[in-house]
Design a protein around this motif. Structure first.
Motif, mmCIF file in Angstrom:
data_model
loop_
_atom_site.group_PDB
_atom_site.id
_atom_site.type_symbol
_atom_site.label_atom_id
_atom_site.label_comp_id
_atom_site.label_asym_id
_atom_site.label_seq_id
_atom_site.Cartn_x
_atom_site.Cartn_y
_atom_site.Cartn_z
ATOM 1 N N THR A 1 -2.002 -1.552 -4.134
ATOM 2 C CA THR A 1 -3.282 -0.120 -4.377
ATOM 3 C C THR A 1 -2.948 0.227 -6.219
ATOM 4 O OG1 THR A 1 -2.900 0.219 -2.319
ATOM 5 C CG2 THR A 1 -3.740 1.896 -3.657
ATOM 6 N N SER B 1 -0.433 3.821 -1.172
ATOM 7 C CA SER B 1 -1.476 5.633 -1.660
ATOM 8 C C SER B 1 -1.326 7.004 -1.807
ATOM 9 C CB SER B 1 -2.915 5.331 -1.970
ATOM 10 O OG SER B 1 -3.158 5.353 -0.094
ATOM 11 N N CYS B 2 -0.781 7.568 -0.036
ATOM 12 C CA CYS B 2 -0.785 8.654 0.663
ATOM 13 C C CYS B 2 0.391 8.282 0.714
ATOM 14 C CB CYS B 2 -2.027 8.133 1.642
ATOM 15 S SG CYS B 2 -2.201 10.600 1.975
ATOM 16 N N GLU C 1 0.760 -1.518 -0.572
ATOM 17 C CA GLU C 1 0.526 0.231 -0.025
ATOM 18 C C GLU C 1 0.874 1.320 0.016
ATOM 19 O OE1 GLU C 1 -2.949 1.793 0.073
ATOM 20 O OE2 GLU C 1 -2.023 3.218 1.038
ATOM 21 N N THR D 1 -6.505 3.979 10.160
ATOM 22 C CA THR D 1 -5.698 3.946 8.920
ATOM 23 C C THR D 1 -4.910 3.131 7.719
ATOM 24 O OG1 THR D 1 -3.500 4.408 10.719
ATOM 25 C CG2 THR D 1 -5.549 6.788 10.181
ATOM 26 N N ASP D 2 -4.328 4.279 7.132
ATOM 27 C CA ASP D 2 -3.623 3.062 5.650
ATOM 28 C C ASP D 2 -3.621 2.370 6.407
ATOM 29 O OD1 ASP D 2 -5.290 4.756 4.251
ATOM 30 O OD2 ASP D 2 -3.543 6.152 3.396
ATOM 31 N N ASN D 3 -3.252 1.050 5.607
ATOM 32 C CA ASN D 3 -2.530 -0.621 6.123
ATOM 33 C C ASN D 3 -2.012 -1.514 4.577
ATOM 34 O OD1 ASN D 3 -3.525 -2.739 6.302
ATOM 35 N ND2 ASN D 3 -5.416 -0.772 6.973
ATOM 36 N N HIS E 1 -8.132 0.740 -3.364
ATOM 37 C CA HIS E 1 -7.710 1.657 -2.367
ATOM 38 C C HIS E 1 -9.084 1.594 -0.990
ATOM 39 C CE1 HIS E 1 -5.724 3.583 0.699
ATOM 40 N NE2 HIS E 1 -6.194 4.358 1.295
ATOM 41 N N ASP F 1 1.621 6.916 3.455
ATOM 42 C CA ASP F 1 2.045 5.593 4.812
ATOM 43 C C ASP F 1 2.858 3.975 3.707
ATOM 44 O OD1 ASP F 1 1.111 6.108 7.160
ATOM 45 O OD2 ASP F 1 -0.423 6.263 6.783
ATOM 46 N N HIS G 1 -10.670 -0.932 2.794
ATOM 47 C CA HIS G 1 -10.384 -0.018 3.915
ATOM 48 C C HIS G 1 -12.437 -0.682 4.350
ATOM 49 C CE1 HIS G 1 -8.546 3.477 5.542
ATOM 50 N NE2 HIS G 1 -8.577 3.960 3.961
ATOM 51 N N GLY H 1 -5.489 7.659 -5.385
ATOM 52 C CA GLY H 1 -4.454 8.450 -4.089
ATOM 53 C C GLY H 1 -3.580 9.113 -4.738
ATOM 54 N N SER I 1 -12.371 9.096 5.572
ATOM 55 C CA SER I 1 -11.098 9.285 5.718
ATOM 56 C C SER I 1 -10.483 10.440 5.481
ATOM 57 C CB SER I 1 -10.643 7.803 4.798
ATOM 58 O OG SER I 1 -10.291 8.538 3.590
#
Ligand code: KG4
Ligand code: ZN
Length: 336
Positions: free
Chosen positions: A79, A11-12, A9, A306-308, A111, A14, A115, A83, A140
């Motif tokens: 992903t 996308s942002c 992952e 959160t993103d993982n 993504h 993390d 979630h 993003g 989010s």
């Protein structure tokens, strides 16, 4: 035969890698990027660079922690979007190279779908996963949606934000109060010491199951500007009450639409997901609605809000079972 997937992952802000076997997590490593804190928001160029620096060590750690050898991996998932394009490119390119070098299939993951599917991660001693149809409020930094999942891989969007996302409302209003980015968790903490009814902020009137948060941000800005005229220290003196009242307003908007969606669809399998689902006020509000309305409620563990990459892995697992693989010519998508 067991199905073992390496998931990425990026996308942002993390960088995360996870190894997941038959829906159970063997490892889930997340490297967060602190560099954005001093800029008051994610700087795309810096995010891509940090992903580039983090991706190899993060994957290496995930594989080591899972205690597997590379030849046990059946597929690599990543992903594809939505993003930041530069960030997505790092994970996509890494996954392509990894798949090519091991001669294994590549699986692209949305993504947002990931979630929601966080609720389907298998765990020893964990109760059952949601039944279908499953209604999930996805909140989010970039999205605010009410999603109806009809099966693991079939989702319908029932409601969406017409402007800012709920996380953005937390972050932008926090910035106006001088809080660091991301402000959501800070507001959550400060709200514990404040009075949620100290100030009343207007709630938007948006049709159906859609949301709007840009008006709240503007009214919060004007409210602060007027109060600061009379007292320059207004924010400092009233920070806890401001945070509690702001959080209460956002939570009330979110919960009202989730209740409306449940009433309209008759669905009582309900969940929340995404970064803002870590919020204590939102968790308390949906728990009390669930008791009142006899919902079967699913709230994610904090590490899965959160993103993982674990959420990417569980989504890829269901795609693997359906042999939904991706070609090497795939490109990331900033918007889907
Ligand atoms: O899902 P996420 O990690 O990234 C996106 O896909 O956007 O969500 C990040 C968002 C940020 O806006 C952050 O302020 C918010 O989630 N957030 C919270 C809390 N923890 C994270 N908002 C309110 N309360 C929290 N405890
Ligand atoms: Zn996210």
């Amino acid at each position: 035969m067991a199905v073992t997937i390496l998931a990425i992952e990026s996308s942002c802000d993390d960088t995360s890698a996870a190894v997941i076997r038959d829906g159970y997590i063997l490892s889930n490593i997340v490297a967060s990027q602190d560099i954005h804190k001093s800029y008051g928001g994610v700087v795309p160029e810096l995010a891509s660079r940090a992903h580039q620096a983090n991706i190899v060590p993060v994957v290496d750690q995930a594989v080591k922690k899972a205690g597997i050898s590379l030849k046990e991996i059946n597929a690599v998932a990543f992903t594809r979007g939505p993003g930041l394009l530069g960030s997505l490119l790092v994970g996509t390119s890494f996954a392509k190279g990894f798949a090519l070098s091991l001669g294994i299939p590549l699986i692209e993951v949305n993504h947002l779908q990931a979630h929601v599917l966080v609720h389907f991660i298998q765990k020893e001693n964990k109760g059952k996963t949601p039944d279908f149809p499953f209604l999930c409020l996805l909140v989010s930094g970039g999205h605010t949606r009410i999603i109806c999942l009809k099966s693991h891989l079939e989702m319908e969007i029932l409601g969406n934000t017409i402007d800012d996302a709920a996380g953005e409302a937390f972050d932008k209003c926090g910035k106006l109060m001088g809080l660091p980015y991301p402000a959501g968790p800070v507001i959550d903490q400060l709200a514990f010491q404040g009075n949620k009814k100290a100030y009343v902020f207007s709630k938007p009137k948006v049709k159906g199951l859609d949301f709007s948060f840009s008006g709240l941000k503007t009214s919060f800005l004007y409210f602060l500007r007027d109060r600061i005229k009379d007292d320059p220290d207004f924010i400092e003196k009233n920070k806890a009450d401001l945070c509690a009242s702001l959080q209460y307003t956002i939570v009330t908007i979110l919960t009202a639409k989730l209740v409306k969606a449940s009433v309209e669809t008759g669905i009582k399998e309900i969940g929340i997901a995404g970064g803002v689902s870590a919020n204590s006020g939102l968790r308390d509000a949906v728990i009390s609605e669930s008791e009142r309305r006899k919902w079967n409620l699913f709230i994610p563990e904090f590490s899965f809000t959160t993103d993982n990459a674990a959420m990417i892995g569980i989504t890829a697992y269901y795609k693997y079972l359906r042999k939904e693989f991706t070609g090497q010519d795939v490109t990331p998508l900033a918007r889907i």
